[in-house]
Design a protein around this motif. Structure first.
Motif, PDB file in Angstrom:
ATOM      1  N   UNK A  88       0.831  -1.200   0.000  1.00 23.45           N
ATOM      2  CA  UNK A  88       0.000   0.000   0.000  1.00 23.45           C
ATOM      3  C   UNK A  88       0.869   1.256   0.000  1.00 23.45           C
ATOM      4  N   UNK A  89       1.920   1.257   0.831  1.00 20.35           N
ATOM      5  CA  UNK A  89       2.795   2.426   0.903  1.00 20.35           C
ATOM      6  C   UNK A  89       3.560   2.632  -0.406  1.00 20.35           C
ATOM      7  N   UNK A  90       3.963   1.535  -1.029  1.00 22.97           N
ATOM      8  CA  UNK A  90       4.662   1.633  -2.313  1.00 22.97           C
ATOM      9  C   UNK A  90       3.744   2.219  -3.375  1.00 22.97           C
ATOM     10  N   UNK A  91       2.483   1.798  -3.365  1.00 24.61           N
ATOM     11  CA  UNK A  91       1.499   2.341  -4.298  1.00 24.61           C
ATOM     12  C   UNK A  91       1.252   3.825  -4.015  1.00 24.61           C
ATOM     13  N   UNK A  92       1.215   4.159  -2.730  1.00 22.91           N
ATOM     14  CA  UNK A  92       1.034   5.557  -2.331  1.00 22.91           C
ATOM     15  C   UNK A  92       2.207   6.413  -2.794  1.00 22.91           C
ATOM     16  N   UNK A  93       3.395   5.851  -2.690  1.00 26.60           N
ATOM     17  CA  UNK A  93       4.596   6.560  -3.127  1.00 26.60           C
ATOM     18  C   UNK A  93       4.533   6.858  -4.624  1.00 26.60           C
ATOM     19  N   UNK A  94       4.073   5.883  -5.412  1.00 25.80           N
ATOM     20  CA  UNK A  94       3.944   6.087  -6.861  1.00 25.80           C
ATOM     21  C   UNK A  94       2.923   7.183  -7.171  1.00 25.80           C
ATOM     22  N   UNK A  95       1.833   7.187  -6.418  1.00 27.08           N
ATOM     23  CA  UNK A  95       0.792   8.199  -6.619  1.00 27.08           C
ATOM     24  C   UNK A  95       1.356   9.601  -6.416  1.00 27.08           C
ATOM     25  N   UNK A  96       2.143   9.765  -5.354  1.00 31.77           N
ATOM     26  CA  UNK A  96       2.737  11.061  -5.051  1.00 31.77           C
ATOM     27  C   UNK A  96       3.792  11.450  -6.092  1.00 31.77           C
ATOM     28  N   UNK A  97       4.572  10.474  -6.539  1.00 29.12           N
ATOM     29  CA  UNK A  97       5.611  10.748  -7.537  1.00 29.12           C
ATOM     30  C   UNK A  97       5.015  11.171  -8.863  1.00 29.12           C
ATOM     31  N   UNK A  98       3.801  10.688  -9.136  1.00 29.89           N
ATOM     32  CA  UNK A  98       3.119  11.059 -10.373  1.00 29.89           C
ATOM     33  C   UNK A  98       2.402  12.401 -10.256  1.00 29.89           C
ATOM     34  N   UNK A  99       2.526  13.029  -9.071  1.00 30.59           N
ATOM     35  CA  UNK A  99       1.957  14.352  -8.875  1.00 30.59           C
ATOM     36  C   UNK A  99       0.499  14.375  -8.482  1.00 30.59           C
ATOM     37  N   UNK A 100      -0.051  13.211  -8.093  1.00 30.75           N
ATOM     38  CA  UNK A 100      -1.454  13.137  -7.708  1.00 30.75           C
ATOM     39  C   UNK A 100      -1.614  13.355  -6.204  1.00 30.75           C
ATOM     40  N   UNK A 101      -2.800  13.761  -5.800  1.00 28.81           N
ATOM     41  CA  UNK A 101      -3.122  13.946  -4.384  1.00 28.81           C
ATOM     42  C   UNK A 101      -3.709  12.656  -3.813  1.00 28.81           C
ATOM     43  N   UNK A 102      -3.487  12.438  -2.514  1.00 28.43           N
ATOM     44  CA  UNK A 102      -4.053  11.261  -1.850  1.00 28.43           C
ATOM     45  C   UNK A 102      -5.470  11.576  -1.392  1.00 28.43           C
ATOM     46  N   UNK A 103      -6.349  10.583  -1.487  1.00 27.11           N
ATOM     47  CA  UNK A 103      -7.702  10.798  -0.969  1.00 27.11           C
ATOM     48  C   UNK A 103      -7.688  10.616   0.546  1.00 27.11           C
ATOM     49  N   UNK A 104      -8.790  10.909   1.192  1.00 29.39           N
ATOM     50  CA  UNK A 104      -8.867  10.866   2.655  1.00 29.39           C
ATOM     51  C   UNK A 104      -8.626   9.467   3.203  1.00 29.39           C
ATOM     52  N   UNK A 105      -9.110   8.452   2.490  1.00 29.85           N
ATOM     53  CA  UNK A 105      -8.939   7.077   2.944  1.00 29.85           C
ATOM     54  C   UNK A 105      -7.454   6.691   2.963  1.00 29.85           C
ATOM     55  N   UNK A 106      -6.735   7.091   1.916  1.00 30.97           N
ATOM     56  CA  UNK A 106      -5.301   6.790   1.827  1.00 30.97           C
ATOM     57  C   UNK A 106      -4.524   7.523   2.915  1.00 30.97           C
ATOM     58  N   UNK A 107      -4.863   8.764   3.135  1.00 28.36           N
ATOM     59  CA  UNK A 107      -4.184   9.556   4.154  1.00 28.36           C
ATOM     60  C   UNK A 107      -4.434   8.963   5.546  1.00 28.36           C
ATOM     61  N   UNK A 108      -5.654   8.537   5.779  1.00 26.08           N
ATOM     62  CA  UNK A 108      -6.003   7.925   7.067  1.00 26.08           C
ATOM     63  C   UNK A 108      -5.185   6.656   7.292  1.00 26.08           C
ATOM     64  N   UNK A 109      -5.050   5.834   6.243  1.00 24.52           N
ATOM     65  CA  UNK A 109      -4.305   4.581   6.394  1.00 24.52           C
ATOM     66  C   UNK A 109      -2.822   4.836   6.609  1.00 24.52           C
ATOM     67  N   UNK A 110      -2.274   5.822   5.913  1.00 22.77           N
ATOM     68  CA  UNK A 110      -0.857   6.167   6.129  1.00 22.77           C
ATOM     69  C   UNK A 110      -0.634   6.551   7.587  1.00 22.77           C
ATOM     70  N   UNK A 111      -1.521   7.381   8.122  1.00 19.67           N
ATOM     71  CA  UNK A 111      -1.394   7.814   9.517  1.00 19.67           C
ATOM     72  C   UNK A 111      -1.522   6.639  10.482  1.00 19.67           C
ATOM     73  N   UNK A 112      -2.408   5.719  10.178  1.00 21.73           N
ATOM     74  CA  UNK A 112      -2.611   4.546  11.027  1.00 21.73           C
ATOM     75  C   UNK A 112      -1.370   3.656  11.045  1.00 21.73           C
ATOM     76  N   UNK A 113      -0.782   3.443   9.877  1.00 21.62           N
ATOM     77  CA  UNK A 113       0.433   2.623   9.779  1.00 21.62           C
ATOM     78  C   UNK A 113       1.589   3.319  10.490  1.00 21.62           C
ATOM     79  N   UNK A 114       1.728   4.617  10.285  1.00 21.59           N
ATOM     80  CA  UNK A 114       2.802   5.378  10.925  1.00 21.59           C
ATOM     81  C   UNK A 114       2.698   5.284  12.446  1.00 21.59           C
ATOM     82  N   UNK A 115       1.499   5.353  12.972  1.00 22.20           N
ATOM     83  CA  UNK A 115       1.299   5.246  14.418  1.00 22.20           C
ATOM     84  C   UNK A 115       1.709   3.867  14.923  1.00 22.20           C
ATOM     85  N   UNK A 116       1.362   2.828  14.173  1.00 19.50           N
ATOM     86  CA  UNK A 116       1.717   1.458  14.565  1.00 19.50           C
ATOM     87  C   UNK A 116       3.229   1.282  14.640  1.00 19.50           C
TER      88      UNK A 116
END
Length: 268
Positions: A88-116
């Motif tokens: 999921x994080x690798x896919x998120x990284x590609x999304x950001x590298x392509x210049x796209x914004x993350x949706x709320x669900x993706x941002x929430x999951x990133x924060x959840x993983x970071x907390x863990x």
């Protein structure tokens, strides 16, 4: 290990970490009532009954194979979970590298993983994901199995039998676990008690992937991945120099166990 495959920065980092974590920090205990201690004792007895009695297997090769075979699917399950988070994080990284914004669900999951993984950040960007990926990564099954065998006496230790603790993990609140009979005078740590073997393995992996003492472990792993190599147990063992007070001797012991137990580590 072929040290040529590990970058100079990683080796320098290792030297610094060994110095920083030469002294361990201990926390003052808090009070706990007798009822909690009674519940913990009853829980220990139930856990001891649930765990296979590996020491009853008199044939040593059979005992080793039974021990590894018991833990292997649980380790694989935890690595699968980590692998899904990493994908999921690798896919998120590609999304950001392509210049796209993350949706709320993706941002929430990133924060959840970071907390863990006890990872702090100010905002989600490519650098944040890149650094988080250093923590969210699998631990080689062979390394987990060998360390479990080493720390638990092949599943026969009191802490494994009563607390399902296969990795000697500590806790620092009075009544949080089992008191070591050989604890040095003046120290207050206890050995953690887990609800299941999977909880023990999950906690161990989370510890390697988040604790500052194992920054070298994560640096070696990331360095090898950046060079296109799949991190192996024998290479990552060098990152566990702070897992034991014996440091280099402990690493040598793990490497020796990896060499001498190859045939048992292979899935049948």
């Amino acid at each position: 290990m072929k040290t040529g495959r590990i970058g100079k920065f990683t080796l320098a980092l290792g030297s610094v970490i060994v110095i920083i974590y030469g002294l361990r920090l201990y926390f003052l205990p808090t009070t706990v009532n007798e009822q909690h201690e009674l519940v913990l004792t009853a829980k220990n007895r139930q856990q001891a009954q649930a765990l296979p009695d590996f020491s009853a297997i008199k044939d040593i090769p059979s005992r080793k194979q039974a021990f590894f075979d018991y833990l292997r699917p649980i380790v694989q399950k935890r690595n699968t979970i980590i692998g899904e988070q990493r994908s999921f994080l690798t896919s998120t990284q590609r999304t950001l590298e392509e210049g796209h914004q993350l949706d709320n669900a993706a941002r929430f999951r990133v924060k959840k993983i970071a907390k863990e993984y006890q990872f702090s950040f100010t905002r989600i960007n490519k650098k944040t994901i890149r650094n988080l990926l250093k923590r969210v990564d699998v631990v080689p099954i062979d390394l987990v199995l060998v360390q479990a065998a080493n720390e638990s006496g092949w599943g026969s230790s009191r802490f494994a039998r009563e607390g399902l603790n296969f990795f000697g993990q500590w806790c620092f609140t009075k009544g949080c676990g089992l008191v070591p009979s050989s604890r040095t005078k003046g120290l207050s740590h206890e050995v953690s008690v887990f609800d299941s073997v999977e909880d023990s393995i999950a906690s161990y992996m989370r510890n390697l992937n988040s604790n500052g003492a194992y920054r070298l472990f994560r640096s070696i792993r990331a360095d090898l991945r950046n060079q296109g190599f799949e991190p192996a147990a024998a290479e990552l063992a060098y990152g566990l120099i702070n897992y034991s007070e014996r440091q280099e001797a402990y690493i040598d012991e793990l490497l020796d166990m990896l060499r001498h137990n190859k045939k048992y580590l292979v899935k049948k």
